[in-house]
Design an enzyme around this catalytic site. Structure first.
Site, PDB file in Angstrom:
ATOM      1  N   ASP A   1       0.855  -1.327  -0.283  1.00  0.00           N
ATOM      2  CA  ASP A   1       0.038   0.106   0.110  1.00  0.00           C
ATOM      3  C   ASP A   1       1.051   0.980   0.032  1.00  0.00           C
ATOM      4  OD1 ASP A   1       0.572  -0.839   2.674  1.00  0.00           O
ATOM      5  OD2 ASP A   1      -0.776   0.643   3.508  1.00  0.00           O
TER       6      ASP A   1
ATOM      7  N   GLU B   1       0.393  -1.212   5.807  1.00  0.00           N
ATOM      8  CA  GLU B   1       1.293  -0.434   6.702  1.00  0.00           C
ATOM      9  C   GLU B   1       1.306   1.164   6.970  1.00  0.00           C
ATOM     10  OE1 GLU B   1       5.214   0.949   8.223  1.00  0.00           O
ATOM     11  OE2 GLU B   1       3.996   1.598   6.207  1.00  0.00           O
TER      12      GLU B   1
END
Ligand code: ZN
Length: 381
Positions: free
Chosen positions: A70, A135
């Site tokens: 991400d 994350e």
């Protein structure tokens, strides 16, 4: 074109803003499957994760590449000189959201593994991938859940390289061998609201807490150690008051500790309570432990990382623990040695995020050399 560059572009072109994955992980799993890895999707709620393992001649040691697919949002599109989700080469740099944090690291991990498996098909131990898509977000259903699951199964993890962009001025100059802990306090001081003209009928929540906050701000919590700076306490938010003629009956204070391995979060909490109680304050206090500190101050992985960077970049790397938290804090619970190695972090989360194209192959080489040193042949250090 270098394969790491091609794969980096492929990943950047997928708009995987947290917790979206946009097919990044499927691409990685397809790539690994061909190399003999066993993929296991471990999605929790809206978060995509996978765990992948290739076992060599022996089960251990287990070496793991960890990272996230991400990225943070692009921000104002008109400020980018090329579209953030169209990987663009310009002046020796590769531009796009995630170019440095951390899609080029993911690409380098894949290519390094491919090279290593081809050169050493009968390698020792296992190579793993632990990849998440949250994350940059709330870190609730990503690495933390996958690690819980792996620990439940007693899956050992010996060495872990996290692909976070650790370098500062040039690639390889800094690796992270630990991170400070992060502890947040949410404090509400209670007083009694009243009219400013009638202070004897009120109890000012701002006034009564000033001394305590001053003491908190000036306390020496520890002196740090060889690897960590001294623990720091910072007040981030203070809110109180409703109108110019009203004595506030409540004051809200949010503060954060970045703490070293010289202190525990329990000790910090006790010391804060002791200071508040010393001033006879009435209060509510809630805590959030964002991450405990971790440190890899010696071991095979650190040696391998240093050697690999020396060989690939001709520089001596500096292991540091500065910067924010990372998913390393969750993996540390397994007892694995952890080092973060990635590209220069100057543009991460910024407009026009980029990575130097010539660093991509160096990064791949570093990851490859670490695999060689740890898994290629039986070694005694
Ligand atoms: Zn990152």
């Amino acid at each position: 074109m270098s394969e790491t560059l091609a794969l980096s572009k492929d990943l950047i072109n997928r708009p995987s803003v947290t917790p979206e994955d946009a097919g990044c992980q499927q691409m990685m799993m397809d790539y690994l499957e061909v190399l003999g890895f066993n993929n296991e999707i471990m999605n929790f709620e809206d978060t995509s994760n996978f765990w992948s393992l290739r076992q060599g001649k022996t089960e251990g040691p287990v070496f793991v590449f960890a990272g996230h697919t991400d990225v943070v949002p692009a921000g104002p599109l008109d400020k980018w000189h090329s579209p953030p989700f169209e990987a663009t080469e310009k002046d020796g740099y590769l531009f796009g959201r995630g170019a440095a944090d951390m899609k080029s690291s993911l690409a380098a991990m894949l290519v390094a593994s491919k090279r290593f498996v081809k050169d050493y098909p009968d390698h020792n131990g296992s190579i793993g991938f632990l990849i998440t898509s949250d994350e940059e977000g709330p870190f609730i259903n990503g690495t933390v859940r996958v690690v819980e699951e792996l620990m439940k199964r007693n899956q050992p993890l010996d060495y872990c390289v996290v692909g976070e962009p650790s370098s500062s001025e040039q690639f390889g100059d800094v690796i992270k061998n630990g991170r400070r802990g992060s502890l947040t306090g949410f404090l509400t001081i209670k007083g009694t609201q009243g009219h400013v003209a009638y202070p004897h009928l009120a109890d000012n929540a701002i006034h009564k807490s000033l001394k305590a906050l001053d003491e908190l701000a000036h306390t020496e919590w520890d002196q740090g150690n060889e690897f960590f700076p001294a623990t720091s306490f910072q007040i981030a938010i203070i809110k109180a008051g409703t109108a110019g003629n009203v004595i506030p009956g409540e004051k809200y204070v949010e503060f954060n500790f970045r703490y070293s391995t010289e202190t525990t979060h329990e000790e910090l909490q006790q010391r804060v309570l002791a200071i508040l109680d010393k001033y006879n304050l009435e209060y509510d206090l809630n805590w959030k432990l964002n991450g405990e500190p971790f440190l890899t101050d010696h071991g095979h992985l650190l040696v391998a990382a240093r050697n690999a960077i020396k060989a690939a970049c001709q520089i001596d790397t500096a292991p540091l623990t500065s910067g924010g938290t990372s998913d390393g804090r969750f993996i540390a619970k397994t007892g694995a040695e952890i080092v973060e190695i990635g590209p220069v972090n100057k543009t991460i989360h910024q407009i026009n995020e980029c990575v130097k194209i010539e660093d991509l192959d160096k990064l791949t080489e570093v990851y490859y050399q670490i695999l060689v040193e740890l898994l290629a042949t039986p070694k005694t250090f």
